[in-house]
Motif scaffolding. Structure first.
Motif, PDB file in Angstrom:
ATOM      1  N   ASP A  26      29.149  44.806  40.017  1.00  0.00           N
ATOM      2  CA  ASP A  26      29.055  44.082  38.742  1.00  0.00           C
ATOM      3  C   ASP A  26      30.441  43.738  38.203  1.00  0.00           C
ATOM      4  OD1 ASP A  26      26.326  44.360  38.937  1.00  0.00           O
ATOM      5  OD2 ASP A  26      26.208  46.054  37.542  1.00  0.00           O
ATOM      6  N   SER A  27      31.371  44.676  38.336  1.00  0.00           N
ATOM      7  CA  SER A  27      32.735  44.424  37.853  1.00  0.00           C
ATOM      8  C   SER A  27      33.411  43.341  38.686  1.00  0.00           C
ATOM      9  CB  SER A  27      33.561  45.717  37.907  1.00  0.00           C
ATOM     10  OG  SER A  27      33.071  46.664  36.985  1.00  0.00           O
ATOM     11  N   LEU A  28      33.152  43.341  39.989  1.00  0.00           N
ATOM     12  CA  LEU A  28      33.727  42.309  40.844  1.00  0.00           C
ATOM     13  C   LEU A  28      33.145  40.943  40.506  1.00  0.00           C
ATOM     14  CD1 LEU A  28      35.658  41.716  43.169  1.00  0.00           C
ATOM     15  CD2 LEU A  28      33.772  42.151  44.755  1.00  0.00           C
ATOM     16  N   GLU A  29      31.872  40.919  40.185  1.00  0.00           N
ATOM     17  CA  GLU A  29      31.253  39.650  39.787  1.00  0.00           C
ATOM     18  C   GLU A  29      31.906  39.103  38.518  1.00  0.00           C
ATOM     19  OE1 GLU A  29      26.795  37.711  39.454  1.00  0.00           O
ATOM     20  OE2 GLU A  29      27.017  39.883  39.209  1.00  0.00           O
ATOM     21  N   ARG A  30      32.268  39.997  37.606  1.00  0.00           N
ATOM     22  CA  ARG A  30      32.962  39.555  36.394  1.00  0.00           C
ATOM     23  C   ARG A  30      34.347  38.981  36.730  1.00  0.00           C
ATOM     24  NH1 ARG A  30      30.194  44.066  34.185  1.00  0.00           N
ATOM     25  NH2 ARG A  30      31.926  45.493  34.549  1.00  0.00           N
ATOM     26  N   VAL A  31      35.001  39.572  37.725  1.00  0.00           N
ATOM     27  CA  VAL A  31      36.297  39.030  38.173  1.00  0.00           C
ATOM     28  C   VAL A  31      36.108  37.607  38.694  1.00  0.00           C
ATOM     29  CG1 VAL A  31      38.139  39.238  39.880  1.00  0.00           C
ATOM     30  CG2 VAL A  31      37.317  41.272  38.695  1.00  0.00           C
ATOM     31  N   LEU A  32      35.072  37.400  39.494  1.00  0.00           N
ATOM     32  CA  LEU A  32      34.802  36.070  40.034  1.00  0.00           C
ATOM     33  C   LEU A  32      34.507  35.070  38.920  1.00  0.00           C
ATOM     34  CD1 LEU A  32      32.604  37.040  43.120  1.00  0.00           C
ATOM     35  CD2 LEU A  32      34.890  36.039  43.173  1.00  0.00           C
ATOM     36  N   GLU A  33      33.765  35.507  37.916  1.00  0.00           N
ATOM     37  CA  GLU A  33      33.463  34.628  36.777  1.00  0.00           C
ATOM     38  C   GLU A  33      34.734  34.256  36.025  1.00  0.00           C
ATOM     39  OE1 GLU A  33      30.655  36.934  34.606  1.00  0.00           O
ATOM     40  OE2 GLU A  33      28.961  36.451  35.942  1.00  0.00           O
ATOM     41  N   SER A  34      35.691  35.185  35.971  1.00  0.00           N
ATOM     42  CA  SER A  34      36.936  34.918  35.239  1.00  0.00           C
ATOM     43  C   SER A  34      37.818  33.901  35.954  1.00  0.00           C
ATOM     44  CB  SER A  34      37.714  36.228  35.038  1.00  0.00           C
ATOM     45  OG  SER A  34      38.306  36.656  36.262  1.00  0.00           O
ATOM     46  N   LEU A  35      37.526  33.642  37.238  1.00  0.00           N
ATOM     47  CA  LEU A  35      38.331  32.695  38.008  1.00  0.00           C
ATOM     48  C   LEU A  35      37.878  31.249  37.811  1.00  0.00           C
ATOM     49  CD1 LEU A  35      38.551  34.657  41.387  1.00  0.00           C
ATOM     50  CD2 LEU A  35      40.322  34.469  39.635  1.00  0.00           C
ATOM     51  N   GLN A  36      36.748  31.061  37.151  1.00  0.00           N
ATOM     52  CA  GLN A  36      36.259  29.701  36.930  1.00  0.00           C
ATOM     53  C   GLN A  36      37.310  28.896  36.160  1.00  0.00           C
ATOM     54  OE1 GLN A  36      33.419  28.816  38.453  1.00  0.00           O
ATOM     55  NE2 GLN A  36      33.321  30.947  39.138  1.00  0.00           N
ATOM     56  N   GLY A  37      37.538  27.683  36.618  1.00  0.00           N
ATOM     57  CA  GLY A  37      38.566  26.853  35.985  1.00  0.00           C
ATOM     58  C   GLY A  37      39.881  26.869  36.742  1.00  0.00           C
ATOM     59  N   ILE A  38      40.052  27.851  37.636  1.00  0.00           N
ATOM     60  CA  ILE A  38      41.237  27.905  38.495  1.00  0.00           C
ATOM     61  C   ILE A  38      40.868  27.262  39.828  1.00  0.00           C
ATOM     62  CG2 ILE A  38      42.845  29.442  39.695  1.00  0.00           C
ATOM     63  CD1 ILE A  38      42.316  31.520  37.491  1.00  0.00           C
ATOM     64  N   PRO A  39      41.726  26.413  40.392  1.00  0.00           N
ATOM     65  CA  PRO A  39      41.404  25.800  41.692  1.00  0.00           C
ATOM     66  C   PRO A  39      41.084  26.866  42.739  1.00  0.00           C
ATOM     67  CG  PRO A  39      43.364  24.786  40.738  1.00  0.00           C
ATOM     68  CD  PRO A  39      43.024  25.951  39.866  1.00  0.00           C
ATOM     69  N   GLU A  40      40.021  26.635  43.498  1.00  0.00           N
ATOM     70  CA  GLU A  40      39.544  27.649  44.436  1.00  0.00           C
ATOM     71  C   GLU A  40      40.586  28.037  45.475  1.00  0.00           C
ATOM     72  OE1 GLU A  40      35.721  27.406  46.236  1.00  0.00           O
ATOM     73  OE2 GLU A  40      34.778  26.638  44.411  1.00  0.00           O
ATOM     74  N   LEU A  73      37.423  50.574  34.620  1.00  0.00           N
ATOM     75  CA  LEU A  73      37.185  49.184  35.018  1.00  0.00           C
ATOM     76  C   LEU A  73      35.727  48.879  35.326  1.00  0.00           C
ATOM     77  CD1 LEU A  73      40.290  48.727  37.361  1.00  0.00           C
ATOM     78  CD2 LEU A  73      40.007  47.867  35.027  1.00  0.00           C
ATOM     79  N   LEU A  74      34.868  49.850  35.178  1.00  0.00           N
ATOM     80  CA  LEU A  74      33.460  49.608  35.519  1.00  0.00           C
ATOM     81  C   LEU A  74      32.693  48.953  34.385  1.00  0.00           C
ATOM     82  CD1 LEU A  74      32.571  52.882  37.458  1.00  0.00           C
ATOM     83  CD2 LEU A  74      32.987  50.600  38.395  1.00  0.00           C
TER      84      LEU A  74
END
Length: 203
Positions: free
Chosen positions: A129-143, A200-201
């Protein structure tokens, strides 16, 4: 057993991890060129002594296991300077290694079995779940600038554990020890404990 060129680095590459490199030494420019031409991989091993850049004073020493790296993308910003994006593949264990006259290390190595897919148990779901939040935070940054690349396997112990191994600022020898654990469930349990210790969880 396979024969492969080695790139000793002050970093640890995990399977499916992203490794950006800036290449300027002739030995590695030649190695990368051959890997691209042949569609072959090179081995990334963690330096324990010496420098990433060749010096007359010392010789590199490195751990006896590592991860194959495949070249995904290259660009040249200046003559003799190559930017390379690599991706981690399978792990290997070195039987013998030797440095050639051009300074490039080669090894005879045994490939290690890839992680089996292991579903994440409920008690470790927080790490996913925490890793998924990290991925969500990357939205807007070029892949192409993301530290994690698709496909995302948020339901798999080994994949989630390896991504946290990439992201967390752990000592490199600890990262390498985690990488070489055969059991992906135990690897994730250990990293779940680290995440819990640092709060961080639930962030």
């Amino acid at each position: 057993m396979i024969s492969l060129p080695l790139f000793p680095l002050s970093t640890v590459l995990s399977p499916d991890g992203v490794l950006p490199l800036q290449i300027f030494e002739v030995r590695y420019l030649d190695m990368i060129g051959k890997c691209i031409a042949n569609g072959s991989a090179f081995g990334v091993v963690l330096l324990t002594e010496g420098s990433e850049v060749r010096t007359p004073e010392g010789e590199e020493r490195f751990v006896s296991s590592g991860t194959l790296a495949t070249v995904q993308d290259t660009s040249a910003s200046a003559p003799g300077l190559l930017q390379v994006i690599c991706r981690g593949a399978s792990r290997f264990r070195i039987r013998t290694s030797a440095r050639r006259t051009n300074g490039l290390w080669y090894a005879e190595a045994d490939m290690l079995e890839d992680d089996h897919a292991v579903p994440i148990p409920s008690e470790l779901q927080g790490a996913s779940d925490s890793l998924e939040r990290v991925l969500e935070s990357l939205q807007g940054i070029p892949e192409q600038r993301w530290p994690i690349v698709a496909p995302f396997r948020l339901d798999d112990c080994g994949w989630v554990a390896n991504r946290w191994c990439d992201l967390l600022p752990l000592p490199n020898l600890q990262k390498h020890s985690l990488l070489m654990l055969d059991n992906p469930l135990i690897r994730l349990e250990l990293l779940h404990d680290v995440l819990d210790e640092h709060g961080l969880l639930n962030s």
